[in-house]
Design a protein around this motif. Structure first.
Motif, PDB file in Angstrom:
ATOM      1  N   GLN A  79      -6.177  -1.128  -0.972  1.00  9.55           N
ATOM      2  CA  GLN A  79      -5.893  -2.490   0.227  1.00  9.55           C
ATOM      3  C   GLN A  79      -6.849  -3.639  -0.701  1.00  9.55           C
ATOM      4  N   HIS A  80      -8.613  -3.634  -0.739  1.00 13.45           N
ATOM      5  CA  HIS A  80      -8.986  -3.713  -1.748  1.00 13.45           C
ATOM      6  C   HIS A  80      -8.269  -4.838  -3.103  1.00 13.45           C
ATOM      7  N   CYS A  81      -7.984  -3.347  -3.476  1.00 13.80           N
ATOM      8  CA  CYS A  81      -7.460  -4.582  -5.697  1.00 13.80           C
ATOM      9  C   CYS A  81      -5.966  -4.049  -4.946  1.00 13.80           C
ATOM     10  N   LEU A  82      -5.406  -4.162  -3.725  1.00  8.97           N
ATOM     11  CA  LEU A  82      -3.930  -5.068  -3.855  1.00  8.97           C
ATOM     12  C   LEU A  82      -4.138  -6.552  -2.838  1.00  8.97           C
ATOM     13  N   ASP A  83      -5.311  -7.060  -2.575  1.00  8.57           N
ATOM     14  CA  ASP A  83      -5.427  -8.218  -1.790  1.00  8.57           C
ATOM     15  C   ASP A  83      -5.538  -8.199  -2.852  1.00  8.57           C
ATOM     16  N   MET A  84      -5.998  -8.691  -4.223  1.00 11.29           N
ATOM     17  CA  MET A  84      -7.273  -8.569  -4.889  1.00 11.29           C
ATOM     18  C   MET A  84      -6.182  -9.354  -6.263  1.00 11.29           C
ATOM     19  N   LEU A  85      -5.177  -8.446  -6.158  1.00 13.83           N
ATOM     20  CA  LEU A  85      -4.058  -8.284  -7.233  1.00 13.83           C
ATOM     21  C   LEU A  85      -3.037  -9.776  -6.232  1.00 13.83           C
ATOM     22  N   GLY A  86      -2.854  -9.174  -5.680  1.00 14.34           N
ATOM     23  CA  GLY A  86      -1.958 -10.561  -4.187  1.00 14.34           C
ATOM     24  C   GLY A  86      -2.314 -12.117  -4.572  1.00 14.34           C
ATOM     25  N   ARG A  87      -3.977 -12.219  -4.372  1.00 18.60           N
ATOM     26  CA  ARG A  87      -4.343 -13.597  -4.263  1.00 18.60           C
ATOM     27  C   ARG A  87      -3.902 -14.552  -6.009  1.00 18.60           C
ATOM     28  N   LEU A  88      -4.292 -12.981  -6.761  1.00 13.30           N
ATOM     29  CA  LEU A  88      -4.157 -13.509  -8.046  1.00 13.30           C
ATOM     30  C   LEU A  88      -3.094 -14.143  -8.669  1.00 13.30           C
ATOM     31  N   GLY A  89      -2.257 -12.954  -7.895  1.00 14.03           N
ATOM     32  CA  GLY A  89      -0.581 -13.635  -8.435  1.00 14.03           C
ATOM     33  C   GLY A  89      -0.567 -15.106  -7.947  1.00 14.03           C
ATOM     34  N   GLU A  90      -0.632 -15.427  -6.121  1.00 15.59           N
ATOM     35  CA  GLU A  90      -0.721 -16.618  -5.916  1.00 15.59           C
ATOM     36  C   GLU A  90      -1.670 -18.199  -6.600  1.00 15.59           C
ATOM     37  N   ARG A  91      -2.274 -17.697  -7.170  1.00 13.76           N
ATOM     38  CA  ARG A  91      -3.384 -18.130  -8.076  1.00 13.76           C
ATOM     39  C   ARG A  91      -2.002 -19.215  -9.408  1.00 13.76           C
ATOM     40  N   LEU A  94       0.581  -1.017   0.004  1.00 16.69           N
ATOM     41  CA  LEU A  94       0.200  -0.041  -0.416  1.00 16.69           C
ATOM     42  C   LEU A  94       1.197   1.521   0.361  1.00 16.69           C
ATOM     43  N   ALA A  95       1.901   1.040   0.198  1.00  8.85           N
ATOM     44  CA  ALA A  95       2.801   2.584   0.705  1.00  8.85           C
ATOM     45  C   ALA A  95       3.406   2.793  -0.832  1.00  8.85           C
ATOM     46  N   ASP A  96       3.663   1.248  -1.322  1.00  9.42           N
ATOM     47  CA  ASP A  96       3.995   1.712  -2.708  1.00  9.42           C
ATOM     48  C   ASP A  96       3.863   2.281  -3.492  1.00  9.42           C
ATOM     49  N   THR A  97       2.001   1.907  -3.390  1.00 16.32           N
ATOM     50  CA  THR A  97       1.124   2.162  -3.800  1.00 16.32           C
ATOM     51  C   THR A  97       0.806   3.482  -3.654  1.00 16.32           C
ATOM     52  N   VAL A  98       1.155   4.145  -3.057  1.00 15.76           N
ATOM     53  CA  VAL A  98       0.789   6.185  -2.914  1.00 15.76           C
ATOM     54  C   VAL A  98       1.485   5.855  -3.490  1.00 15.76           C
ATOM     55  N   SER A  99       2.856   5.588  -3.098  1.00 17.10           N
ATOM     56  CA  SER A  99       3.791   6.547  -3.733  1.00 17.10           C
ATOM     57  C   SER A  99       3.912   7.179  -4.767  1.00 17.10           C
ATOM     58  N   LEU A 100       3.556   5.402  -6.009  1.00 20.29           N
ATOM     59  CA  LEU A 100       3.672   5.400  -7.257  1.00 20.29           C
ATOM     60  C   LEU A 100       2.049   6.095  -8.031  1.00 20.29           C
ATOM     61  N   LEU A 101       1.438   6.327  -7.051  1.00 25.20           N
ATOM     62  CA  LEU A 101      -0.218   7.309  -7.394  1.00 25.20           C
ATOM     63  C   LEU A 101       0.424   8.899  -7.002  1.00 25.20           C
ATOM     64  N   ARG A 102       1.175   8.848  -6.394  1.00 21.23           N
ATOM     65  CA  ARG A 102       1.719  10.545  -6.224  1.00 21.23           C
ATOM     66  C   ARG A 102       2.432  10.762  -7.606  1.00 21.23           C
ATOM     67  N   ASP A 103       3.075   9.655  -7.700  1.00 21.21           N
ATOM     68  CA  ASP A 103       4.374  10.147  -9.297  1.00 21.21           C
ATOM     69  C   ASP A 103       3.407  10.505 -10.249  1.00 21.21           C
ATOM     70  N   ILE A 160      -4.012   1.266 -11.737  1.00 18.46           N
ATOM     71  CA  ILE A 160      -2.200   1.784 -12.510  1.00 18.46           C
ATOM     72  C   ILE A 160      -1.134   0.803 -10.787  1.00 18.46           C
ATOM     73  N   ALA A 161      -1.381   2.509 -10.089  1.00 15.94           N
ATOM     74  CA  ALA A 161      -0.438   2.159  -9.002  1.00 15.94           C
ATOM     75  C   ALA A 161      -0.711   0.656  -8.370  1.00 15.94           C
ATOM     76  N   ALA A 162      -1.379   0.853  -8.440  1.00 15.35           N
ATOM     77  CA  ALA A 162      -2.010  -0.721  -7.309  1.00 15.35           C
ATOM     78  C   ALA A 162      -0.958  -2.143  -8.588  1.00 15.35           C
ATOM     79  N   ALA A 163      -1.460  -1.660  -9.674  1.00 10.75           N
ATOM     80  CA  ALA A 163      -0.929  -3.156 -10.658  1.00 10.75           C
ATOM     81  C   ALA A 163       0.470  -2.835 -10.683  1.00 10.75           C
ATOM     82  N   VAL A 164       1.101  -1.706 -10.487  1.00 12.53           N
ATOM     83  CA  VAL A 164       2.511  -1.652 -10.736  1.00 12.53           C
ATOM     84  C   VAL A 164       3.354  -1.832  -9.492  1.00 12.53           C
ATOM     85  N   ALA A 165       2.446  -1.888  -8.701  1.00 15.61           N
ATOM     86  CA  ALA A 165       2.527  -2.008  -7.324  1.00 15.61           C
ATOM     87  C   ALA A 165       3.777  -3.528  -6.537  1.00 15.61           C
ATOM     88  N   MET A 166       2.862  -4.646  -7.643  1.00 14.62           N
ATOM     89  CA  MET A 166       2.226  -5.496  -7.340  1.00 14.62           C
ATOM     90  C   MET A 166       3.535  -5.978  -8.049  1.00 14.62           C
TER      91      MET A 166
END
Length: 387
Positions: free
Chosen positions: A372-384, A5-14, A111-117
């Motif tokens: 955070q909900h988006c990151l959780d979804m993407l994390g589960r996608l990676g595991e899947r 989430l911290a990485d996502t916020v940093s990315l989104l700021r940029d 976009i920020a969440a996807a790249v952060a993952m």
């Protein structure tokens, strides 16, 4: 704050700091995203438009095989002119768990969440590739996505699933209407306002055309498919603007209408276009050309983007229902690029952080818990799809 989430916020700021309104180049933002993804081992392509002013990004993590999963978002944002913002729209501002800025929910948050993952995907993904597809000019006709799909088709790259991260409050969306946008221009003959019969008043003929649009909009209500789940259940027409003329006492020689329709079915679009063609050829143009043989009515297609058709078999929907824990998928009235990916043979779904109610408005925001909900979804996608 969780690391992702911290990485996502940093990315989104940029990302918010890139003022990628549609009339401005997105190349700096695309170069930034390319660098971030390359640093995590992604294979990155930057695909420029014909004049080199805009570009799509298509990147891959994982094996070079068909059937990959596309994470898609558009890089452009709508203008902020004449909007009253409490903060600078191109500087991220955080207040009470909300991140404010133009594009935070539509759709740089996704976009920020996807790249952060990307680091997690690089570590986990072995069985099936993850693709990142970041496009230009979605807000003015989905031009970048159309070019991207044609590029994939030409090169024989065939992903299997597309997740379009438009703001849905992380609800799973399996269908939406199409979005067909047009500009219709009327050219008549100028003259003195005291002798209107000696000219061809383009504004008056444009008004007749708008009246025809209103009649068609009413007729479309009766064509709503039985059991339609859309809201409203019929194809809609909207007249966005009518411009023309120069002064009170001058016959207007030119007028322009900007209008759109949102079809629930392809037959409705054909119905509207065929009716308008006949109306112009049989009613308006003969009257205009009786006075001015050079008079014209020309319609420019700004974009004809098909809707996302709900289908019984939809792998993208089934994956997202599993990843989010949702009980079912919904439909929405707004358009996305999903139908373009579906037209290429992918299963497609729309699911992303934030609310469409915040999009295009001053003080646009996305909530941290949505990211955070988006990151959780993407994390589960990676595991899947881990090998």
């Amino acid at each position: 704050m969780h690391t992702h989430l911290a990485d996502t916020v940093s990315l989104l700021r940029d990302l918010i700091a890139f003022p990628t309104i549609s009339e401005v180049s997105n190349l700096d933002m695309i170069a930034y995203l390319a660098h971030r993804l390359e640093s995590h081992g992604a294979r990155v392509e930057i695909l420029h438009d014909e004049i080199g002013h805009k570009a799509n990004l298509f990147a891959t993590i994982g094996p070079e095989v068909d059937g990959g999963i596309v994470l898609s978002g558009h890089s452009d944002v709508v203008p902020v002119a004449e909007q009253d913002w409490a903060t600078n729209p191109f500087e991220l501002a955080e207040t009470d768990g909300r991140l404010y800025g133009r594009g935070t929910c539509d759709m740089k948050g996704f976009i920020a969440a996807a790249v952060a993952m990307a680091p997690l995907f690089a570590e986990k993904v072995r069985a099936r590739p993850i693709h990142f597809a970041f496009t230009y000019d979605e807000e003015v006709g989905c031009l970048g996505a159309q070019a991207l799909v044609e590029s994939l088709r030409a090169r024989g790259i065939r992903p299997g699933v597309a997740i379009i991260g438009e703001p849905t409050m992380m609800r799973v969306i399996e269908g939406h209407k199409g979005c067909y946008e047009y500009t219709t221009r009327f050219h008549g003959e100028a003259g003195h306002g005291s002798a209107p019969d000696r000219g061809v008043n383009a504004v008056e003929y444009a008004v007749r055309y708008v009246n025809r649009l209103l009649e068609l909009a009413e007729a479309l209500r009766a064509r709503a498919p039985e059991g339609s789940r859309f809201d409203p259940p019929w194809t809609t027409i909207n007249t966005g603007s009518l411009k023309g003329g120069v002064a009170h006492n001058v016959i207007a020689s030119n007028a322009t209408i900007e209008w759109e329709m949102r079809p629930v079915q392809g037959a409705d679009a054909a119905f509207v276009k065929d009716d308008l063609r006949r109306y112009c050829e049989e009613m308006l143009l003969p009257r205009m050309r009786a006075v001015c043989p050079e008079a014209s009515i020309i319609t420019e297609v700004i974009g004809e983007v098909d809707g996302l058709e709900p289908t019984t078999l939809n792998e993208a929907r089934d994956i997202l229902l599993e990843l989010t824990g949702a009980n079912g998928a919904d439909l929405v009235p707004f358009g996305t690029e999903a139908g373009l990916f579906q037209s290429y043979g992918m299963s497609a779904v729309v699911c992303g952080p934030g609310s469409i109610e915040q999009a295009h408005k001053p003080d646009e925001y996305v909530a941290l818990d949505q990211l955070q909900h988006c990151l959780d979804m993407l994390g589960r996608l990676g595991e899947r799809i881990a090998g």
